[in-house]
Design an enzyme around this catalytic site. Structure first.
Site, short mmCIF file in Angstrom:
data_model
loop_
_atom_site.label_atom_id
_atom_site.label_comp_id
_atom_site.label_asym_id
_atom_site.label_seq_id
_atom_site.Cartn_x
_atom_site.Cartn_y
_atom_site.Cartn_z
N HIS A 174 -12.14 -4.61 8.36
CA HIS A 174 -12.59 -4.43 6.97
C HIS A 174 -13.91 -3.64 6.91
CE1 HIS A 174 -9.76 -7.73 6.48
NE2 HIS A 174 -9.79 -7.56 5.18
N GLU B 34 0.80 -1.23 0.00
CA GLU B 34 0.00 0.00 0.00
C GLU B 34 0.83 1.27 0.00
OE1 GLU B 34 -0.80 -2.67 1.77
OE2 GLU B 34 -2.83 -3.21 1.13
#
Lengths: 327, 322
Positions: free
Chosen positions: A130, A61
């Site tokens: 999440h 990321e």
């Protein structure tokens, strides 16, 4: 021509049209190619535009956020998909310390036209890592624009505007909205960033709702209408810059306001909205204290009932509106 | 040390640039000591051969990403010393209009996409510059400078990996100056050399004497040509030394005077001077004239900077878009 599309299809159409119009638009992200993205948003784009412009990335990321920055600095318009908003924590240094600051820090001599798209929100049983709605973190950063559309039409127009914007944009897509459907014009069009929209007009109470909370606010307004309560629903659509004028105009009209947002209540987007109301002359129009409905002060739990309890639901909006009317 | 059959003018230009960097930083240090600078700085005195050797291998339209110790990179890439000094003094005429300072000097038009206050912060960005070059087919190259400390950041590993899988035209140049602030490189990694890590990414890794500008130039040229030809990234480690502390707060408890003296005996400017004088490419007395010219260029930059206006506080929010 306008026809019905899902929110996910509207996002995809914006990406496709942006890529057709501008060869500098490239997509970066984990599993966005063959897989089509974790939520299927980029389905078919690899086939249409090829691996040069639709880049499946490793799970890195920090690097891919920086990659988008470097590409943006040197002539491309990258659109980065961060698979879940929770993972944006792994992008923070590049996004906050680099992308947001480069233009200012370099005395205006450089621009970073990148879009970071990311699915946010609870409701899928994906639990604590999440399901986050972290948009308030980025609203706190000068140098980032934060966009959170709630309808397919807004998603397409705001994404096209975000891609053409010369500055970094965090584009928040609520997961539960992906399958919602609505009218979307076929041709490319842009909706201006920083402009709220009154999604439903009303006279008794204003509900300012963001992102995935907008459909819940509208459903609550339908129910309350049956009781004879007229609810106005305002969707800021862009959280930074925030269209304060539209919100204040509605509050002046109705004199009562509920702010609904999914992120944790403390210091969330609604805290800023409430503060702006309190700082303005709209305060004198209030007939009841502002009510904030935000996410519970806990990580998003797994169990279905607990998860529902952690995030404002339609019923909570109805109750909150009754509360401000009773005050 | 070899002259690598470079034209004399080019060798003299490299010497002049190293002298200019040295003069700039000695002046920066002096101004700081006199209390004429608001803010911090990180001096690269001793490391000039890396900046000059690498940038000499680049075209004017190539890019670099620099570090917090970036004065040398910026000047070697061709920046205007006056606008650099103005930025150092926080003036409106500086490269960043006084908004960036020493740690954020960027000369975007000249291909320097910025010094960086975050260790390893430029590495991910370099991959994107490489991506952009590849997509645009422009034939440029991007150099990412970083230190031995940054080699232990996750961003380093993610970035080198990304550049390698996509064959991006990026050259990763590690300036191993032996210390990450106070942490000796020997204590911060088990590998002998930073360049040993290249094998983990399937790319060439090479370590050169970073006090030898011609060795740096030769290795950088090879890596740059490889990148330009589509061969992908290289990890080039230049072993060097910073003579000064990390920043002004540094009491240098982590090293000895003897160690500093040993490295200073390898001074990159002196080494090039000796070589050029031995080969008759610089005449006796000429070196002193070159050094004096560099100092005068810096003095002129100080005069320009000091005569320049401060940014007006009413412009605080210029270039803020959200």
């Amino acid at each position: 021509m306008t026809r019905e599309l899902s929110y996910a299809e509207a996002v995809r159409e914006a990406l496709r049209q942006a890529m057709e119009q501008d060869p500098g638009v490239v997509l970066l992200g984990e599993d966005i190619g063959t897989y089509g993205g974790a939520f299927g948003v980029t389905d078919g784009l690899l086939e249409q535009f090829g691996p040069e412009r639709v880049r499946d990335t490793p799970i890195s990321e920090a690097a891919i956020t920086g990659c988008a920055i470097g590409a943006a600095l040197t002539g491309l318009r990258p659109v980065l998909e961060v698979q879940f908003m929770d993972f944006i924590t792994l992008c923070m240094e590049q996004l906050v310390l680099q992308a947001a600051k480069i233009r200012y820090m370099f005395g205006g001599k450089a621009q970073v036209p990148l879009v970071l798209r990311t699915p946010a929100g609870a409701g899928t049983g994906a639990a604590a890592q999440h399901s986050e709605s972290l948009e308030a973190w980025f609203v706190h950063v000068p140098g980032l624009k934060v966009v959170a559309p709630s309808t397919p039409r807004d998603a397409k127009g705001l994404l096209l505007a975000s891609i053409r914007d010369p500055n970094p944009v965090v584009f928040v897509e609520h997961k539960l909205l992906y399958r919602t459907r609505g009218p979307v014009p076929e041709e490319p069009y842009e909706l201006p960033l920083g402009r709220a929209e009154v999604k439903r007009e009303g006279t008794d109470v204003t509900v300012v709702a963001t992102s995935g909370m907008v459909p819940r606010a509208l459903a609550a307004a339908d129910r309350l209408a049956e009781e004879g309560v007229s609810v106005e629903v305002v969707d800021p659509r862009t959280l930074r810059p925030l269209d304060t004028d539209t919100i204040l105009a509605s509050v002046r009209k109705t004199g009562r306001v509920v702010v609904v947002y999914e992120g944790v209540k403390t210091l969330g987007v609604g805290a800023e909205i409430a503060a702006r109301i309190a700082e303005s002359d709209a305060l004198y129009h209030l007939q009841a204290p502002v009510v904030r409905l935000g996410g519970a002060e806990c990580p998003i739990p797994y169990n279905r009932n607990l998860e529902r309890a952690a995030v404002p639901q339609e019923e909570d909006v109805v109750q909150a509106v009754r509360q401000v009317l009773a005050a | 040390m070899k002259t690598a059959s470079l034209p004399t003018e080019r060798l003299r230009a490299m010497l002049a640039t190293m002298l200019l960097i040295r003069a700039f930083e000695e002046k920066a240090e002096e101004l700081y000591g006199l209390g004429r600078v608001h803010g911090t700085m990180h001096l690269s005195i001793g490391q000039e051969a890396v900046a000059v050797g690498v940038c000499e291998a680049l075209r004017p339209d190539d890019y670099i990403l620099s570090t917090h110790r970036g004065h040398g990179h910026c000047l070697a890439k061709g920046a205007d010393v006056r606008r650099m000094m103005a930025e150092f003094l926080g003036k409106e005429t500086g490269y960043c209009r006084g908004r960036g300072g020493s740690m954020h000097i960027a000369d975007v038009e000249g291909g320097n996409l910025g010094a960086n206050g975050i260790v390893g912060g430029g590495l991910p960005i370099a991959t994107g510059v490489g991506l952009s070059i590849q997509v645009r087919g422009s034939g440029q190259v991007c150099v990412a400078f970083f230190g031995d400390g940054a080699a232990n950041e996750g961003a380093f590993h993610e970035s080198v990996n990304l550049a390698s899988i996509w064959d991006l035209p990026v050259v990763f140049v590690c300036e191993n100056n032996q210390y990450a602030m106070s942490m000796p490189v020997r204590q911060s990694m088990r590998v002998e050399r930073v360049s040993d890590r290249a094998c983990a990414y399937g790319i060439p890794g090479r370590t050169v004497d970073g006090m030898d500008v011609l060795a740096v130039f030769e290795a950088a040229s090879e890596a740059v040509e490889r990148a330009r030809a589509g061969g992908g990234p290289t990890l080039l480690e230049c072993v060097t030394y910073r003579y000064r502390g990390h920043s002004k707060s540094d009491r240098q408890r982590y090293r000895t005077r003897e160690e500093v003296a040993r490295w200073r005996a390898q001074d990159p400017i002196e080494r090039l001077r000796r070589l050029l004088e031995e080969q008759g490419l610089v005449q006796p007395g000429e070196f002193d004239a070159l050094a004096a010219a560099a100092r005068e260029q810096v003095e002129e930059a100080v005069r320009f900077a000091e005569a320049s206006p401060e940014p007006d506080p009413s412009t605080l929010l210029e270039d803020v878009y959200a």
